[in-house]
Design a protein around this motif. Structure first.
Motif, PDB file in Angstrom:
ATOM      1  N   LEU A  48      36.093 -16.088 -18.040  1.00  0.00           N
ATOM      2  CA  LEU A  48      36.304 -14.967 -17.114  1.00  0.00           C
ATOM      3  C   LEU A  48      35.289 -13.880 -17.454  1.00  0.00           C
ATOM      4  N   LYS A  49      34.681 -13.324 -16.414  1.00  0.00           N
ATOM      5  CA  LYS A  49      33.729 -12.233 -16.668  1.00  0.00           C
ATOM      6  C   LYS A  49      34.527 -10.938 -16.898  1.00  0.00           C
ATOM      7  N   SER A  50      33.824  -9.856 -17.228  1.00  0.00           N
ATOM      8  CA  SER A  50      34.569  -8.659 -17.631  1.00  0.00           C
ATOM      9  C   SER A  50      35.388  -8.065 -16.479  1.00  0.00           C
ATOM     10  N   ASP A  51      35.044  -8.453 -15.235  1.00  0.00           N
ATOM     11  CA  ASP A  51      35.860  -7.972 -14.105  1.00  0.00           C
ATOM     12  C   ASP A  51      37.002  -8.949 -13.782  1.00  0.00           C
ATOM     13  N   GLY A  52      37.195  -9.936 -14.652  1.00  0.00           N
ATOM     14  CA  GLY A  52      38.302 -10.872 -14.429  1.00  0.00           C
ATOM     15  C   GLY A  52      37.943 -12.025 -13.506  1.00  0.00           C
ATOM     16  N   ILE A  53      36.715 -12.020 -12.997  1.00  0.00           N
ATOM     17  CA  ILE A  53      36.283 -13.080 -12.082  1.00  0.00           C
ATOM     18  C   ILE A  53      35.800 -14.280 -12.897  1.00  0.00           C
ATOM     19  N   PRO A  54      36.193 -15.472 -12.495  1.00  0.00           N
ATOM     20  CA  PRO A  54      35.818 -16.633 -13.313  1.00  0.00           C
ATOM     21  C   PRO A  54      34.348 -17.009 -13.148  1.00  0.00           C
ATOM     22  N   THR A  55      33.828 -17.716 -14.130  1.00  0.00           N
ATOM     23  CA  THR A  55      32.505 -18.313 -13.978  1.00  0.00           C
ATOM     24  C   THR A  55      32.664 -19.581 -13.147  1.00  0.00           C
ATOM     25  N   TYR A  56      31.543 -20.139 -12.720  1.00  0.00           N
ATOM     26  CA  TYR A  56      31.590 -21.403 -11.966  1.00  0.00           C
ATOM     27  C   TYR A  56      32.371 -22.463 -12.752  1.00  0.00           C
ATOM     28  N   SER A  81      36.377 -42.732   4.624  1.00  0.00           N
ATOM     29  CA  SER A  81      36.367 -44.187   4.466  1.00  0.00           C
ATOM     30  C   SER A  81      37.443 -44.670   3.500  1.00  0.00           C
ATOM     31  N   THR A  82      38.178 -43.734   2.888  1.00  0.00           N
ATOM     32  CA  THR A  82      39.268 -44.167   1.990  1.00  0.00           C
ATOM     33  C   THR A  82      40.613 -43.578   2.440  1.00  0.00           C
ATOM     34  N   ASP A  83      40.649 -43.052   3.678  1.00  0.00           N
ATOM     35  CA  ASP A  83      41.848 -42.364   4.184  1.00  0.00           C
ATOM     36  C   ASP A  83      42.244 -41.217   3.272  1.00  0.00           C
ATOM     37  N   GLY A  84      41.266 -40.539   2.739  1.00  0.00           N
ATOM     38  CA  GLY A  84      41.541 -39.416   1.854  1.00  0.00           C
ATOM     39  C   GLY A  84      41.404 -38.087   2.582  1.00  0.00           C
ATOM     40  N   ILE A  85      41.068 -37.051   1.828  1.00  0.00           N
ATOM     41  CA  ILE A  85      41.001 -35.695   2.362  1.00  0.00           C
ATOM     42  C   ILE A  85      39.702 -35.061   1.880  1.00  0.00           C
ATOM     43  N   SER A  86      39.030 -34.373   2.789  1.00  0.00           N
ATOM     44  CA  SER A  86      37.881 -33.567   2.359  1.00  0.00           C
ATOM     45  C   SER A  86      38.189 -32.113   2.702  1.00  0.00           C
ATOM     46  N   PHE A  87      37.728 -31.206   1.872  1.00  0.00           N
ATOM     47  CA  PHE A  87      37.967 -29.796   2.216  1.00  0.00           C
ATOM     48  C   PHE A  87      36.760 -28.935   1.880  1.00  0.00           C
ATOM     49  N   LEU A  88      36.734 -27.775   2.509  1.00  0.00           N
ATOM     50  CA  LEU A  88      35.625 -26.843   2.306  1.00  0.00           C
ATOM     51  C   LEU A  88      36.141 -25.645   1.515  1.00  0.00           C
ATOM     52  N   ARG A  89      35.539 -25.430   0.357  1.00  0.00           N
ATOM     53  CA  ARG A  89      35.939 -24.304  -0.487  1.00  0.00           C
ATOM     54  C   ARG A  89      34.763 -23.343  -0.579  1.00  0.00           C
ATOM     55  N   ILE A  90      35.054 -22.069  -0.471  1.00  0.00           N
ATOM     56  CA  ILE A  90      33.967 -21.099  -0.563  1.00  0.00           C
ATOM     57  C   ILE A  90      33.947 -20.514  -1.979  1.00  0.00           C
ATOM     58  N   GLU A  91      32.820 -20.649  -2.622  1.00  0.00           N
ATOM     59  CA  GLU A  91      32.696 -20.214  -4.020  1.00  0.00           C
ATOM     60  C   GLU A  91      31.971 -18.872  -4.073  1.00  0.00           C
ATOM     61  N   ASP A  92      32.777 -17.825  -3.985  1.00  0.00           N
ATOM     62  CA  ASP A  92      32.191 -16.483  -3.885  1.00  0.00           C
ATOM     63  C   ASP A  92      32.379 -15.674  -5.161  1.00  0.00           C
ATOM     64  N   THR A  93      32.241 -16.357  -6.294  1.00  0.00           N
ATOM     65  CA  THR A  93      32.417 -15.617  -7.548  1.00  0.00           C
ATOM     66  C   THR A  93      31.125 -14.961  -8.004  1.00  0.00           C
ATOM     67  N   ASP A  94      30.010 -15.370  -7.401  1.00  0.00           N
ATOM     68  CA  ASP A  94      28.742 -14.775  -7.798  1.00  0.00           C
ATOM     69  C   ASP A  94      28.353 -13.738  -6.751  1.00  0.00           C
ATOM     70  N   LYS A  95      28.709 -12.508  -7.028  1.00  0.00           N
ATOM     71  CA  LYS A  95      28.555 -11.457  -6.016  1.00  0.00           C
ATOM     72  C   LYS A  95      27.087 -11.218  -5.664  1.00  0.00           C
ATOM     73  N   LYS A  96      26.191 -11.600  -6.577  1.00  0.00           N
ATOM     74  CA  LYS A  96      24.763 -11.367  -6.317  1.00  0.00           C
ATOM     75  C   LYS A  96      24.266 -12.226  -5.159  1.00  0.00           C
ATOM     76  N   ARG A  97      24.865 -13.407  -5.009  1.00  0.00           N
ATOM     77  CA  ARG A  97      24.382 -14.346  -3.993  1.00  0.00           C
ATOM     78  C   ARG A  97      25.041 -14.124  -2.631  1.00  0.00           C
ATOM     79  N   GLU A  98      26.064 -13.278  -2.638  1.00  0.00           N
ATOM     80  CA  GLU A  98      26.870 -13.176  -1.436  1.00  0.00           C
ATOM     81  C   GLU A  98      26.302 -12.191  -0.416  1.00  0.00           C
ATOM     82  N   ILE A  99      26.446 -12.502   0.870  1.00  0.00           N
ATOM     83  CA  ILE A  99      26.118 -11.508   1.883  1.00  0.00           C
ATOM     84  C   ILE A  99      27.398 -11.221   2.667  1.00  0.00           C
TER      85      ILE A  99
END
Ligand code: GLU
Length: 554
Positions: free
Chosen positions: A229-237, A66-84
């Motif tokens: 950054l967590k100890s594996d270099g992966i960022p927090t949310y 409605s504003t001629d803008g842009i929407s995008f889908l980002r996948i937040e896979d930094t939490d390996k526990k939640r990932e399948i």
């Protein structure tokens, strides 16, 4: 000569050679018109799309549209526990099924489109580390060598004390003031480290931000030295949110209300990085009334099958219906707009975040069903057939095969009482089609012999005998009904319902009872679409056979 912070930054991130400025050039500000909004939907790849997710994504897509803008889908896979394994496809399928389309971002498992990617966080490690390195150089971040045991001992001590603020800060932040030599020693000893933000916030100062949905929100400043950054270099949310929404040039962060409490932290991080703070809109949760206690509660993945978007796909709720219903929940002025624009595509609704309610919205399956009946009633037979087949091919093979083997017959069935001024409103989802049509297919039909209303067996027999005598499959609706009326008087019934209501004692019943007997004989139902059309489709032989069997059985 490097100062200590610069030396530390090189020590911690020897492989990072880019600077944030390089990324400023790689991801330049978007070239959009004034007022255009850039939004994102950012799920974790859990393989599950909650109805609240569809609700949020719709908010993002419509705000951008409605504003001629842009929407995008980002996948937040930094939490390996939640990932399948492939937790992305099911989410994308959920959006596709309901026509929710993003302009950019992840498009499938391992695929994406757009210039501001990668749109999957695990592929952005270098970006986070580059920003992290620059924070270390400025003295705004430091390595923390505390072990999990030390941190839980700290938490325990805080819980047992009367400390109002809990977390890693002030006197608890043991690694905040390590000297360069101490850090060097720890690194040489191979101790794992996380990177923490060096907060300069103070809890007696307030941070104020304007939430588009909720208005001004005032909270104490962040004081916590949050892990970046967590100890594996992966960022927090928290850190990923700041880096990604800056370099993806998000203007409006629309996210669930559970993130309100973290917002001061995010604002502090944006400022530390030197980035413009985006606008925030925290959306309400999708609620339901609990069946047991009648209280409002969050729609739960565990308890409520309808919390999953896939539930609506399996039931065959048309995409138009679910979107229409979600829009009534999303914006208070949607229904007015719909009245003024009855035929417009819901995605052209001029959505306004400001008109969104901040209190949890109630998801009501009954309302959704009513909306859906209305929407399906406006479809023509061809559309209903096409959509039913499309659904049944995956979810009801028996129905698919029956309808597919004679599509003209199926179209005839689904066209009854459709495409007319007062269409029937009896189907809300494709999975209901089968319940409406068993008398058309011997394979589905189990006849039931019963007498409708107060009609006696002898009267029913007389009605059937008379009807077999006058039945002509070539009669059109009017001729058919005229004949039914003519049958009434000689059998002791009246063709006039009003007359019957005035003096019921004078008659055995009225024309409705007569047609009900025929209806039950042919379909085993008291309520069906137009009976004359049904009989035409069934063909003479089948109708006569059913009438005769009914006569014998009652
Ligand atoms: N990945 C976060 C979540 O699933 C997204 C929150 C946000 O939109 O920033 O809750």
């Amino acid at each position: 000569m490097l100062n200590d912070y610069e030396t530390l930054a090189e020590l911690l991130f020897p492989d990072i050679t880019k600077t944030p400025e390089d990324y400023e050039n790689i991801y330049p500000p978007r070239n959009l018109k004034e007022g255009a909004r850039v939004t994102r939907f950012a799920p974790s790849p859990t393989g599950y799309l909650h109805i609240g997710g569809l609700f949020g994504a719709l908010t993002d897509v419509l705000t951008a549209k409605s504003t001629d803008g842009i929407s995008f889908l980002r996948i937040e896979d930094t939490d390996k526990k939640r990932e399948i394994d492939d937790g992305v496809s099911a989410i994308i399928e959920g959006f596709k099924a309901f026509g929710v389309e993003f302009d950019e971002g992840v498009t499938g498992f391992g695929t994406e489109k757009g210039e501001y990617g990668p749109y999957t966080q695990s592929k952005r490690a270098e970006i986070y580390q580059t920003v992290a390195k620059s924070l270390v150089k400025k003295g705004l971040a430091y390595p923390c060598f505390c072990t999990a045991d030390e941190l839980s001992a700290m938490r325990e001590e805080q819980e047992n004390s009367d400390a109002l603020i809990r977390g890693y800060f002030g006197k608890w932040a043991k690694c905040r003031n390590l000297t360069l030599d101490e850090i060097k020693q720890n690194l040489a000893d191979g101790k794992p480290w996380t990177l923490r933000f060096r907060s300069d916030g103070s809890d007696d100062k307030k941070v104020i931000f304007d939430d588009i949905i909720r208005g001004k929100i005032e909270m104490p400043e962040n004081t916590i030295d949050e892990v970046l950054l967590k100890s594996d270099g992966i960022p927090t949310y928290h850190f990923a949110h700041v880096c990604d929404d800056h370099f993806m040039r998000t203007t409006h962060v629309i996210r669930g209300e559970e993130w309100i409490s973290s917002t001061p932290k995010h604002i502090a991080l944006f400022k530390a990085c030197g980035y413009k703070v985006p606008k925030y809109a925290h959306t309400p949760q999708v609620m339901k009334l609990d069946e047991d206690d009648g209280n409002k509660r969050k729609l739960s993945k565990r308890k409520d099958p309808e919390a999953a978007v896939s539930y609506f796909v399996e039931k065959g709720i048309p995409k138009e219906s679910l979107i229409e219903y979600l829009l009534t929940l999303l914006n208070s002025n949607f229904e007015d707009w719909r009245r003024a624009n009855p035929d417009s595509d819901a995605f052209s609704f001029p959505f306004n975040l400001k008109k969104m309610s901040s209190s949890g919205c109630l998801f009501d399956l009954i309302k959704l069903t009513d909306i859906s009946k209305n929407i399906i009633s406006k479809m023509n037979g061809e559309t209903v057939l096409e959509r039913t087949l499309e659904w049944a091919e995956t979810y009801d093979k028996e129905l698919f095969d029956l309808m597919d083997k004679d599509r003209a017959y199926a179209l005839g069935i689904l066209s009854i009482d459709r495409d007319c001024p007062k269409p029937r409103k009896d189907i809300a989802m494709w999975s209901q089609v089968k319940d409406y049509i068993p008398y058309f297919y011997d394979e589905l039909y189990t006849p039931e012999y019963f007498l409708p209303g107060s009609v006696t067996s002898d009267d029913a027999k007389a009605i059937i005998d008379k009807y077999i005598e006058i039945y002509d499959e070539n009669d059109d609706k009017d001729a058919w009904f005229a004949k039914i009326k003519d049958m009434c008087a000689p059998l002791g019934f009246t063709p006039n319902v009003k007359e019957y209501k005035k003096n019921p004692e004078l008659f055995k019943g009225h024309v409705g009872d007569v047609s009900s007997v025929i209806r039950v004989a042919v379909t085993s139902r008291t309520n069906t679409p137009d009976l004359c059309s049904i009989m035409k489709l069934l063909s003479r032989d089948k109708v006569i056979k059913r009438l005769k069997t009914f006569r014998e059985e009652i």
